[in-house]
Design an enzyme around this catalytic site. Structure first.
Site, PDB file in Angstrom:
ATOM      1  N   HIS A  29       0.837  -1.211   0.000  1.00 54.99           N
ATOM      2  CA  HIS A  29       0.000   0.000   0.000  1.00 54.99           C
ATOM      3  C   HIS A  29       0.870   1.259   0.000  1.00 54.99           C
ATOM      4  CE1 HIS A  29      -3.248  -2.571   2.123  1.00 54.99           C
ATOM      5  NE2 HIS A  29      -3.736  -2.265   0.935  1.00 54.99           N
ATOM      6  N   LYS A  74     -15.713  -8.274   2.829  1.00 51.54           N
ATOM      7  CA  LYS A  74     -14.664  -8.670   3.775  1.00 51.54           C
ATOM      8  C   LYS A  74     -15.079  -8.349   5.205  1.00 51.54           C
ATOM      9  CE  LYS A  74     -10.861  -7.539   0.571  1.00 51.54           C
ATOM     10  NZ  LYS A  74      -9.796  -6.545   0.291  1.00 51.54           N
ATOM     11  N   ARG A 116      -1.443  -5.872  -8.354  1.00 51.33           N
ATOM     12  CA  ARG A 116      -0.350  -6.838  -8.194  1.00 51.33           C
ATOM     13  C   ARG A 116      -0.332  -7.840  -9.335  1.00 51.33           C
ATOM     14  NH1 ARG A 116      -2.491  -7.690  -2.231  1.00 51.33           N
ATOM     15  NH2 ARG A 116      -4.301  -7.664  -3.593  1.00 51.33           N
ATOM     16  N   SER A 128      -3.112  -7.837   2.475  1.00 52.65           N
ATOM     17  CA  SER A 128      -3.524  -7.760   3.887  1.00 52.65           C
ATOM     18  C   SER A 128      -4.090  -9.095   4.360  1.00 52.65           C
ATOM     19  CB  SER A 128      -4.580  -6.667   4.072  1.00 52.65           C
ATOM     20  OG  SER A 128      -4.061  -5.427   3.692  1.00 52.65           O
TER      21      SER A 128
HETATM   22  O1  PNS Z   1      -8.749  -2.788  -0.222  1.00 52.92           O
HETATM   23  P1  PNS Z   1     -10.029  -3.216  -0.905  1.00 52.92           P
HETATM   24  O2  PNS Z   1     -10.850  -4.101   0.014  1.00 52.92           O
HETATM   25  O3  PNS Z   1      -9.765  -3.848  -2.234  1.00 52.92           O
HETATM   26  O4  PNS Z   1     -10.852  -1.884  -1.202  1.00 52.92           O
HETATM   27  C1  PNS Z   1     -12.170  -1.936  -1.706  1.00 52.92           C
HETATM   28  C2  PNS Z   1     -12.934  -0.670  -1.269  1.00 52.92           C
HETATM   29  C3  PNS Z   1     -12.966  -0.590   0.251  1.00 52.92           C
HETATM   30  C4  PNS Z   1     -12.208   0.547  -1.820  1.00 52.92           C
HETATM   31  C5  PNS Z   1     -14.383  -0.740  -1.834  1.00 52.92           C
HETATM   32  O5  PNS Z   1     -15.052  -1.847  -1.302  1.00 52.92           O
HETATM   33  C6  PNS Z   1     -15.168   0.550  -1.578  1.00 52.92           C
HETATM   34  O6  PNS Z   1     -15.043   1.488  -2.328  1.00 52.92           O
HETATM   35  N1  PNS Z   1     -15.957   0.579  -0.470  1.00 52.92           N
HETATM   36  C7  PNS Z   1     -16.710   1.768  -0.091  1.00 52.92           C
HETATM   37  C8  PNS Z   1     -18.221   1.582  -0.371  1.00 52.92           C
HETATM   38  C9  PNS Z   1     -18.481   1.708  -1.859  1.00 52.92           C
HETATM   39  O7  PNS Z   1     -18.323   2.753  -2.453  1.00 52.92           O
HETATM   40  N2  PNS Z   1     -18.902   0.584  -2.444  1.00 52.92           N
HETATM   41  C10 PNS Z   1     -19.143   0.491  -3.883  1.00 52.92           C
HETATM   42  C11 PNS Z   1     -17.826   0.248  -4.584  1.00 52.92           C
HETATM   43  S1  PNS Z   1     -18.022  -0.198  -6.246  1.00 52.92           S
END
Ligand code: PNS
Length: 165
Positions: free
Chosen positions: A17, A41, A93, A134
């Site tokens: 990150h 998650k 990645r 993570s």
């Molecule tokens: O590190 P990650 O889990 O790949 O990140 C994903 C994340 C947290 C950026 C994504 O789930 C997100 O944007 N969550 C916020 C809620 C939202 O906007 N959901 C719709 C996303 S398409």
């Protein structure tokens, strides 16, 4: 002034990150790390702890010392609008990351409108962090394996404490 958001679960923040945030800071005047909830998650660490660990790690590096870290309380696109971001930057990645990220990028574009929305930019991460996720860090720590060289200082202890190890 160009503003970018680096969103993620950051559960916990890893060296991978940090690499992506550093690269983003080289491209944008202002970078905001958005600690968000991923509906698919179950987070180990609470949002405030994830923010604190990310802040400590970013402030220790002169290249990212001015990067802000905030909780994303709802939709990422709403957060981006609030902070005035023109871009969402995510690290890749490999192909599996792209497969997971593309639908999210397209959904965010759908939510913001196809012509005036915030663009998602994918940045390849450093090869040496290609295995650093993570979820794998937590899995290794859960079984007592060493994670100290995969995460910024202080993070390994926080993960072990959260796991009760
Ligand atoms: O590190 P990650 O889990 O790949 O990140 C994903 C994340 C947290 C950026 C994504 O789930 C997100 O944007 N969550 C916020 C809620 C939202 O906007 N959901 C719709 C996303 S398409």
């Amino acid at each position: 002034m160009s503003i970018a958001v680096c969103p993620g679960s950051f559960d916990p923040i890893t060296l991978g990150h940090l690499d992506i945030v550093r690269r983003t800071r080289r491209m944008f005047d202002v970078v905001v790390v958005g600690v968000a909830r991923n509906a698919s998650k179950n987070a180990l660490l609470g949002p405030e702890e994830r923010v604190d660990l990310a802040r400590a790690a970013l402030s220790a590096d002169p290249e990212t010392a001015d990067v802000r870290v905030e909780v994303v309380p709802g939709l990422l696109v709403d957060f981006c609008e609030e902070v005035g971001a023109v871009a969402v930057v995510k690290g890749l990645r490999g192909g599996a990351d792209f497969d997971a990220e593309l639908p999210m990028a397209l959904m965010n574009r759908h939510l913001t409108g196809s012509s005036t929305g915030i663009e998602t930019i994918f940045v390849p991460g450093e090869q040496r962090y290609a295995h650093v996720a993570s979820s794998l860090v937590k899995d290794v720590a859960r079984y007592g394996g060493p994670i100290d060289d995969l995460v910024p200082p202080g993070v390994a202890d926080a993960v072990r404490a959260a796991l009760g190890r």
